[in-house]
Enzyme design. Sequence first.
Site, PDB file in Angstrom:
ATOM      1  N   HIS A 356       0.833  -1.208   0.000  1.00  0.00           N
ATOM      2  CA  HIS A 356       0.000   0.000   0.000  1.00  0.00           C
ATOM      3  C   HIS A 356       0.862   1.251   0.000  1.00  0.00           C
ATOM      4  O   HIS A 356       0.550   2.228  -0.688  1.00  0.00           O
ATOM      5  CB  HIS A 356      -0.958  -0.004   1.205  1.00  0.00           C
ATOM      6  CG  HIS A 356      -2.080   0.970   1.062  1.00  0.00           C
ATOM      7  ND1 HIS A 356      -2.080   2.203   1.686  1.00  0.00           N
ATOM      8  CD2 HIS A 356      -3.228   0.914   0.347  1.00  0.00           C
ATOM      9  CE1 HIS A 356      -3.197   2.843   1.378  1.00  0.00           C
ATOM     10  NE2 HIS A 356      -3.910   2.097   0.561  1.00  0.00           N
ATOM     11  N   CYS A 357       1.960   1.225   0.721  1.00  0.00           N
ATOM     12  CA  CYS A 357       2.846   2.391   0.788  1.00  0.00           C
ATOM     13  C   CYS A 357       3.519   2.670  -0.557  1.00  0.00           C
ATOM     14  O   CYS A 357       3.938   3.798  -0.812  1.00  0.00           O
ATOM     15  CB  CYS A 357       3.965   2.168   1.799  1.00  0.00           C
ATOM     16  SG  CYS A 357       3.453   1.514   3.380  1.00  0.00           S
ATOM     17  N   LEU A 358       3.659   1.646  -1.370  1.00  0.00           N
ATOM     18  CA  LEU A 358       4.405   1.778  -2.623  1.00  0.00           C
ATOM     19  C   LEU A 358       3.497   1.990  -3.827  1.00  0.00           C
ATOM     20  O   LEU A 358       3.963   1.924  -4.969  1.00  0.00           O
ATOM     21  CB  LEU A 358       5.260   0.517  -2.834  1.00  0.00           C
ATOM     22  CG  LEU A 358       6.437   0.391  -1.855  1.00  0.00           C
ATOM     23  CD1 LEU A 358       6.980  -1.035  -1.829  1.00  0.00           C
ATOM     24  CD2 LEU A 358       7.555   1.366  -2.233  1.00  0.00           C
TER      25      LEU A 358
END
Length: 368
Positions: A356-358
Amino acid sequence: MSTLHSTPRADGFYMPAEWATQTQTWMIWPERPDNWRLGGKPAQAAHAAVAKAIARFEPVTVAVSAAQYENARVRLDVANIRVVEMSSDDAWVRDTGPTFVINDSGEVRGVHWGFNSWGGFEGGLYSPWNRDEQVASKVLEIERCQEYRTEGFVLEGGSIHVDGEGTLITTEECLLNHNRNPHLSREQIEAVLREQLAVEQIVWLPDGLYNDETDGHVDNFCCYVRPGEVLLAWTDDPQDPNYPRCQAAMQVLENTRDAKGRTFKVHKMPIPGPLYATEEECAGVDAVDGTQERNPSVRLAGSYVNFLIVNGGIIAPSFDDPMDAQAKAILQALFPEHEVVMVPGRELLLGGGNIHCLTQQQPAPRRV
Ligand code: KQY
């Protein structure tokens, strides 16, 4: 494209939920050797696997530096993946990219938050971050989307989740941290979120996951699965430092109503591990003064909650952990209309985040 001097709310725009139909997903190719071990090569392979998994469901654009352009094109030579040259300081487009907002007349715009590398010179993760600061503008220029600026208000996309129906979930650990917007009170921060995302109700979980180097981003701890229902990282082990964090979050969720007056249904997701980097993995990261140090004694903030919803799919990390199968089954039960695809997430976790962060989803225009 012009920068707008109004706010999304004033102009009739709002942030849709992640499950709203998407045009594409944005990613940024990982390469910085003081964050990704062995010159980023293992992370690039893991990143390419994520991009290819998403590309089965929708188009993906991967931004890449000039130095890595040729390599990324070879590694990502797949229909549905577009590679564009763009400089950045690292790969965390969830946090450096725009937060897309839509209206009911078929327009898509973007909010460009202030970015200070997760805390500036008080606990930030690297310096300088000026190229990361430009990522949101560059993405919006490419997409011909108009841009809202937040006048120095610092926020990372991973620190918020919305249901698209007026409620936002975040953590006090991150948004009230003195290293983000120390000049603003909780009420003033809420006011900015209401204007920029057109939400009504803000749910404050006290903390995120233990040892999350972002100061507790909610996207590694708790996320929406549909309006009124969230998935919370969970441990029943009172010895686990996550135990009080999970209990405190549950306490808030059980005693809060959302913008529509609903109580929350809370699903629990087991936390993998505990996971640690090996000596060898840590030794592969370049030691640079001012960059997050890697140490095998420091617990990694591994979480299955760090997944991305795409059109018809759930792209979730696996950790080669006994909990992997259960995590997949939980996600599949919660998203019966989606196909759950697990992609190895350990290399991504070693860099400090996960799928999700990427990634940054770009919602499709919607006309009501
Ligand atoms: O998890 C994220 N959203 C970003 C993490 C940045 C880690 C840099 N080492």
